[in-house]
Structure formats: C-alpha cells, structure tokens
Design a protein around this motif. Structure first.
Motif, mmCIF file in Angstrom:
data_model
loop_
_atom_site.group_PDB
_atom_site.id
_atom_site.type_symbol
_atom_site.label_atom_id
_atom_site.label_comp_id
_atom_site.label_asym_id
_atom_site.label_seq_id
_atom_site.Cartn_x
_atom_site.Cartn_y
_atom_site.Cartn_z
ATOM 1 N N GLU A 1 0.885 -1.133 -0.070
ATOM 2 C CA GLU A 1 -0.010 0.184 0.054
ATOM 3 C C GLU A 1 0.818 1.200 -0.070
ATOM 4 O OE1 GLU A 1 -3.360 0.340 2.816
ATOM 5 O OE2 GLU A 1 -3.611 -1.646 2.593
ATOM 6 N N LEU A 2 0.281 2.420 -0.675
ATOM 7 C CA LEU A 2 1.081 3.462 -0.558
ATOM 8 C C LEU A 2 0.301 4.656 0.317
ATOM 9 C CD1 LEU A 2 2.313 2.365 -3.373
ATOM 10 C CD2 LEU A 2 1.998 4.486 -4.208
ATOM 11 N N ASP A 3 1.227 5.430 0.950
ATOM 12 C CA ASP A 3 0.655 6.612 1.558
ATOM 13 C C ASP A 3 0.051 7.518 0.488
ATOM 14 O OD1 ASP A 3 0.280 9.153 2.836
ATOM 15 O OD2 ASP A 3 1.920 8.557 4.405
ATOM 16 N N LYS A 4 -1.202 7.961 0.822
ATOM 17 C CA LYS A 4 -1.815 8.714 -0.064
ATOM 18 C C LYS A 4 -0.977 10.112 -0.527
ATOM 19 C CE LYS A 4 -6.722 7.703 0.084
ATOM 20 N NZ LYS A 4 -8.245 8.070 0.118
ATOM 21 N N GLU A 5 -0.402 10.671 0.497
ATOM 22 C CA GLU A 5 0.447 11.738 0.271
ATOM 23 C C GLU A 5 1.345 11.514 -0.934
ATOM 24 O OE1 GLU A 5 0.686 15.617 0.645
ATOM 25 O OE2 GLU A 5 -0.445 14.201 2.012
ATOM 26 N N ILE A 6 2.023 10.369 -1.210
ATOM 27 C CA ILE A 6 2.692 9.998 -2.489
ATOM 28 C C ILE A 6 1.932 10.372 -3.740
ATOM 29 C CG2 ILE A 6 3.999 8.285 -3.495
ATOM 30 C CD1 ILE A 6 4.737 7.016 -0.845
ATOM 31 N N PHE B 1 0.101 13.192 -8.434
ATOM 32 C CA PHE B 1 -1.040 14.080 -8.997
ATOM 33 C C PHE B 1 -0.511 15.525 -9.557
ATOM 34 C CE2 PHE B 1 -5.042 16.262 -9.019
ATOM 35 C CZ PHE B 1 -5.610 16.022 -10.323
ATOM 36 N N HIS B 2 -0.336 16.228 -8.510
ATOM 37 C CA HIS B 2 -0.065 17.579 -8.532
ATOM 38 C C HIS B 2 1.323 17.607 -9.683
ATOM 39 C CE1 HIS B 2 -3.017 18.614 -5.899
ATOM 40 N NE2 HIS B 2 -2.563 18.027 -4.972
ATOM 41 N N ALA B 3 2.055 16.774 -9.638
ATOM 42 C CA ALA B 3 3.258 16.911 -10.583
ATOM 43 C C ALA B 3 2.980 16.473 -11.942
ATOM 44 C CB ALA B 3 4.473 15.945 -10.003
ATOM 45 N N ASP B 4 1.708 15.996 -12.198
ATOM 46 C CA ASP B 4 1.403 15.516 -13.439
ATOM 47 C C ASP B 4 2.021 14.159 -13.925
ATOM 48 O OD1 ASP B 4 -0.443 15.493 -15.552
ATOM 49 O OD2 ASP B 4 0.859 16.538 -16.755
ATOM 50 N N ALA B 5 2.279 13.409 -12.789
ATOM 51 C CA ALA B 5 3.262 12.036 -13.089
ATOM 52 C C ALA B 5 2.420 10.918 -13.090
ATOM 53 C CB ALA B 5 4.443 11.958 -11.660
ATOM 54 N N ILE C 1 -6.926 10.404 -14.695
ATOM 55 C CA ILE C 1 -7.230 10.343 -12.931
ATOM 56 C C ILE C 1 -7.544 11.786 -12.646
ATOM 57 C CG2 ILE C 1 -4.540 10.902 -12.305
ATOM 58 C CD1 ILE C 1 -5.281 8.887 -9.816
ATOM 59 N N ALA C 2 -8.420 11.706 -11.559
ATOM 60 C CA ALA C 2 -8.882 13.012 -10.975
ATOM 61 C C ALA C 2 -8.491 13.125 -9.561
ATOM 62 C CB ALA C 2 -10.186 13.188 -10.931
ATOM 63 N N HIS C 3 -8.343 14.227 -9.008
ATOM 64 C CA HIS C 3 -8.105 14.205 -7.400
ATOM 65 C C HIS C 3 -9.114 13.610 -6.677
ATOM 66 C CE1 HIS C 3 -7.259 16.218 -3.390
ATOM 67 N NE2 HIS C 3 -5.995 16.210 -3.956
#
Length: 583
Positions: free
Chosen positions: A119-124, A129-133, A144-146
């Motif tokens: 599992e990933l920490d959502k902050e990652i 997402f904000h880096a368009d990565a 994907i949407a926020h």
C-alpha cells in the motif's frame, strides 16, 4: 548453483482448492519451491474498496494448511503473491495470521514468515498527481482526477520481482513469503533470480504461464510444474489425464492479455516474438525458449497503482417470465416499468434490468436483438446512496414486474415467477475502480517494505455449433466451426480481449487469407467505434487471432453483467467466413 529449478504451482489461485494426493506425491519427487498467486483484478473492485477476499476464510485455511505443512516437513520455500486477492496490507497480515494459527494448532516447528506490504501513503499519490506524474495504464483507462485519490480507501502498487529478491536476501532463512499486490509472475521471476537463473525473459515467461497453474494444459487442470534452466524452461501438467502441447502453451500467451507478443509489467516488457515451443517425446511436456525482457530506460521504471471506491449500495431481485404474450412485448413492458419507478421514487438512483434469454449476458454488445427465448430470466439491480433507498427502488421495480398489466393479458394472477425468498435482497455496498495508473519510481523496492514474523511452533521440525438449427449461407462457414478455441476474457478492469485459436496452420492461414478479421470488423460485430478496438493481432506461434476492445463499463462496476468478461465471445462463433473454392 543447480543446473535446473523445479517450481511447483498446485493451483492458479490460492483458495480455489487442489488435489492433496498430487500435492504430496509431487513434493515427494523433489521440488525447489512452491509458488502460488492469490490475487487478480478479475473479480472486480470490491476487494480493494471494501476489503473483500477472493476466497472464504475456510478455503484459505484448507490450501494454506497444505502449504504450511510442506514448509514444516520438507523445508520447501513457499511464495504467495497478491494476498487476499488485492494485496492490501490487511490481507497480507490476515494471511500471516492464518499461517501462525496453523503452525501453532498443529504443533509444527517455528517458521520464518516474511510479509511484503504494497500500500502507498496517499500523500505520495497526491504529490504525483500535482506533478502530473500519473498516466493511465492503457488507452482504455480514463485520466485520473484528484477525487479518485481521495475516494479510494487504500491504494496499492503492483510490485515486480525486486521486492521479493530483496526480502529473500535480507531473510535467507525464510520459510514463507506473503506478498502484497504483485505482478502475477513476479514471485516466480524473483525466485529464479535469487537462485542464480538471471535471464529475465526465461523467468518472467515461465511465471506468466505458471501463475495460472495448468490452465495451459489440455484439458485445463490445477497443478503444474516448471523445470527452469539457463536458456529454457519446461511446463508439464501433473494430472495424468492432462498434457501440454506446443500449441496449447503458445496459445496461453493470449489469455487475458491485450496482445500476445508484448506483455508490459513493472520495469519493462516481456517480448515473445521469438519465443519457441517444443513438444517433448513424452507428449505432455513443452520446452520453451527465446523470450526477451526489455527493461525500461534508466530512471523510467514504472509501477501500476490500483485503487477502488465505494459508490453507493445495491439491491436485487431475480425472477422469470414465461407468458409468451408478455415476452413478445418485453421491451415495452420494461420501459413502462422504468417510467412508473421514475414517478414513484423521489431520490437519485440507478436501475438495470439484465434479461437472460434476451441480452442479459452481452448487454449492448449482443447482435441478435430480434431473437428471444420461450422464457426469460430477469435480474433487477438498483443502486442508490443508502441501502434503504436501493431496497425501495428494487421493491417498486419488483412489484411492477410482478403485477403491472400489459396489452392482451390473460394471466391476471401475476407475471413473475421468483425462486428466492426474500424476493428483494439487499446486496450491500457497490464499488468501482478509480485508479489504474502508472507512476515512475527511482527505486523499485522503495514502496514495498518487508517484515519478518516468527510463526511460533512447538514442534521440530466439444464443438460449439453442431446442434444450432441455423446454417451459414452457401459458400461460407461459421468461425466457431473453424476454430478450436474462441474465448473472451478481461485484460485488466478496462479492457476486454478475444482469442480465436485455430487447430492447425492450414486453417489459420485459410481464415487469415479471407481478411474477414480486422479492427473495423470487430467494431461492427460489437457495435463499438473503431477507435475503441485497442489491438488486432494475428499470432502465428499459436495459430491465433487476438482482438482487444475498450470495456463500456469497467469490470465489477454497477451495471456490469459479465464481471470476468468470459461470455462475450458469442458473436465471433457465428461470424461467417468465406470459404475459398480450392479449400
């Protein structure tokens, strides 16, 4: 280093059950590892969103009981991938706890159990997402949407072989490894690498076949053995009635894949253009060579992220129509039912009718919309924001189906035969996939920490169309009578893939020469846009044709009628193929 490895897979999915006698006789003959896959997106999004599992607790206890006993008695390493079905941390931990209970209750020796979380920490994910990565895994996946990130209660990353290799190196005395969400062949490739068989093409190709057990055998069976060497591997089914052929093993490459020649995964792609399949003299074993694994460019290693969310509650009813007067006007009848519900229900809802005998399985892909059976099974499914609201919608729909009148009605006692009591059934929360996207990572092990657990013990140690009443036009034949296999299957949640496999090179060449199978033909056959045909490939190693299309509804989402996608092949059976005169 040994000259070969013997890897045993007793079943293609942990919890589905396998032969105990074959299990112990195989172990007695000597093996190097037991490796079993436990997960898939095939069963839909409810595992990730709602923490459901692919099998029951009792089923897991039965299968794990045999695996743990083998580890205890023979010190055979056991690797399990995608625990619980989705590979969520909770399901990894539950599997570790089940193993500990088995060890304790049976008085086995203490076992070293290594877990790998995924599992990933959502902050990652938010930062990416904000880096368009984050990019969609395939062209069929929406951007994907926020809100997709925020709505998913958990997000898993699909690990490659590297976290397994790291876990084995850090804990060389391990007995069992329980992995979180894994690329299906990753545990197989990892064990090969750990034991010195470092050709990733060989290792991943072997794992890609073995993770399904002996599904590649004729007939398909659960248990399979792989014998791995530096430049080849052998696949052999373990039930006496089954055999692998060069054809059946090559054909397995098509199974639930978007295309058969290039299979993408974490960190690179498996290329099978030059793979060869050799039938050995025993008539049951196939030797495979020639696969290549092409790694992604340095700094471009990608892992797939998966997430799902709850999107309401659903309820359902099941019944049957047998009155020919009603059946003759079923579409109009159900339209009037929908209209009455719309008047009666003030809150938002969704309602689907699956009419089996009409288009219940194939839905909008069904080409024979003017054909109808003498009796119809109807499943009404309602979705709303609460269980009570969903039950109210399905109750009104059920009442209308039971008692609403229709023109020329003579049976006034009721319309619907229903086999289940209660007739209106709450089905609980409904889920949908919302994340199926790729993320570049610098370190392929960074998201996948491992932990050592000591499980404390007290001990030591048929032909398709022969009976169909219709016949093809003169000079044509049905594709279903020319192919030996025609099937449909999920290729991930957002794609549906079709395999047409011919019995020999002559029939393969004959049908290919007619140019009847191509992207535009698939689009016409399934009433979709040509742009939604994502792959169309002729695959000579398996005498096969493959097409992959975009799903109208992601598998397991509300309104889906065929979650595995395995019942969508019917139009291909009846595709008419011109037969050349000299054939």
């Amino acid at each position: 280093m040994n000259s070969e490895l013997k890897i045993f897979t007793p079943i293609g999915m942990l919890g589905y059950g396998f032969s105990e006698s074959i299990f112990w006789s195989t172990i007695a003959d000597g093996i190097d590892a037991i490796i079993v896959d436990a997960g898939s997106t095939d069963g839909g999004p409810s595992k990730l969103a709602l923490l459901h599992t692919s099998a029951t607790s009792e089923a897991y206890k039965r299968d794990l009981g045999l695996l743990v006993k083998a580890a205890h008695l023979y010190r055979i390493p056991v690797l399990i991938g995608s625990a619980g079905g989705d590979g969520a941390n909770a399901h990894v931990d539950i599997t570790v706890d089940l193993i500990a209970d088995i060890v304790s209750s049976h008085g086995y020796r203490s076992l070293n159990v290594v877990s790998i979380h995924a599992e990933l920490d959502k902050e990652i994910v938010r930062d990416a997402f904000h880096a368009d990565a984050l990019r969609p895994c395939t062209a069929a996946v929406p951007p994907i949407a926020h809100s997709d990130i925020e709505d998913a209660p958990r997000i898993v990353a699909q690990m490659g072989h590297e976290p397994y290799v790291k876990a084995m190196k850090e804990h060389p005395d391990f007995d069992i490894i329980v992995g979180g969400r894994s690329y299906d062949p990753a545990p197989y490739a990892a064990f090969c690498i750990y034991r010195g068989f470092i050709d990733l093409g060989i290792a991943y190709h072997m794992g890609k076949i073995m993770e399904c057990g002996a599904l590649c055998a004729v007939p398909k069976t659960p248990e399979a053995m792989a014998i791995v060497r530096k430049e080849s591997f052998d696949i052999v089914p373990l039930r006496p009635e089954a055999r692998c052929t060069a054809f059946s093993v090559a054909a397995h490459t098509l199974y639930e894949k978007s295309r058969p020649d290039i299979l993408p995964g974490p960190g690179g792609s498996l290329h099978l253009e030059s793979a060869t399949y050799e039938q050995l003299d025993d008539g049951r074993t196939v030797r495979v060579r020639g696969a290549r694994f092409l790694a992604e460019l340095e700094g471009k290693y990608t892992v797939k992220l998966e997430g799902a969310r709850m999107c309401g509650y659903q309820s359902a009813f099941v019944g049957g129509f047998r009155d020919p007067i009603l059946i003759s006007q079923i579409d109009d009848f159900l339209d009037r039912v929908r209209a009455m519900i719309q008047e009666a229900i003030p809150h938002p809802y969704e309602l689907e009718f699956h009419v089996y005998g009409r288009n219940g399985v194939m839905g909008s892909l069904e080409p024979e919309t003017d054909t109808i059976s003498k009796e119809l099974c109807i499943i009404g499914r309602a979705k709303a924001s609460t269980q009570a609201e969903a039950l109210h919608v399905s109750h009104v729909a059920l009442t209308c189906c039971k008692h609403m009148s229709y023109p020329d009605q003579v049976a006034t006692a009721g319309n619907l035969a229903f086999p289940l009591i209660p007739t209106n059934m709450p089905m609980g929360a409904v889920a949908e996939f919302c994340i199926y996207h790729l993320l570049e990572v610098e370190d392929p092990t960074a998201f996948f920490p491992n932990h050592l657990h000591i499980a404390q013990g007290t001990g030591s140690g048929a032909r398709y169309l022969e009976d169909v009443p219709c016949t093809p036009p003169s000079g044509y034949g049905y594709l279903g009578n020319m192919a030996s296999v025609i099937r449909s299957k999920n290729a991930g949640p957002y794609e549906l893939t079709f395999d047409v496999i011919f019995p020999d090179e002559r029939m393969f060449a004959l049908v290919k020469s007619t140019a009847i199978l191509h992207a535009e033909a698939i689009a016409r056959l399934y009433h979709i846009k040509p742009i939604d045909v994502l792959a169309c490939v002729w695959w000579a190693p398996a005498n096969a044709f493959k097409a992959t299309i975009k799903r109208k509804i992601a598998n397991g989402s509300f309104g889906e009628a065929d979650t595995h996608g395995s019942a969508q092949h019917i139009p291909l059976l009846y595709l008419t193929v011109p037969i050349p005169r000299d054939s």
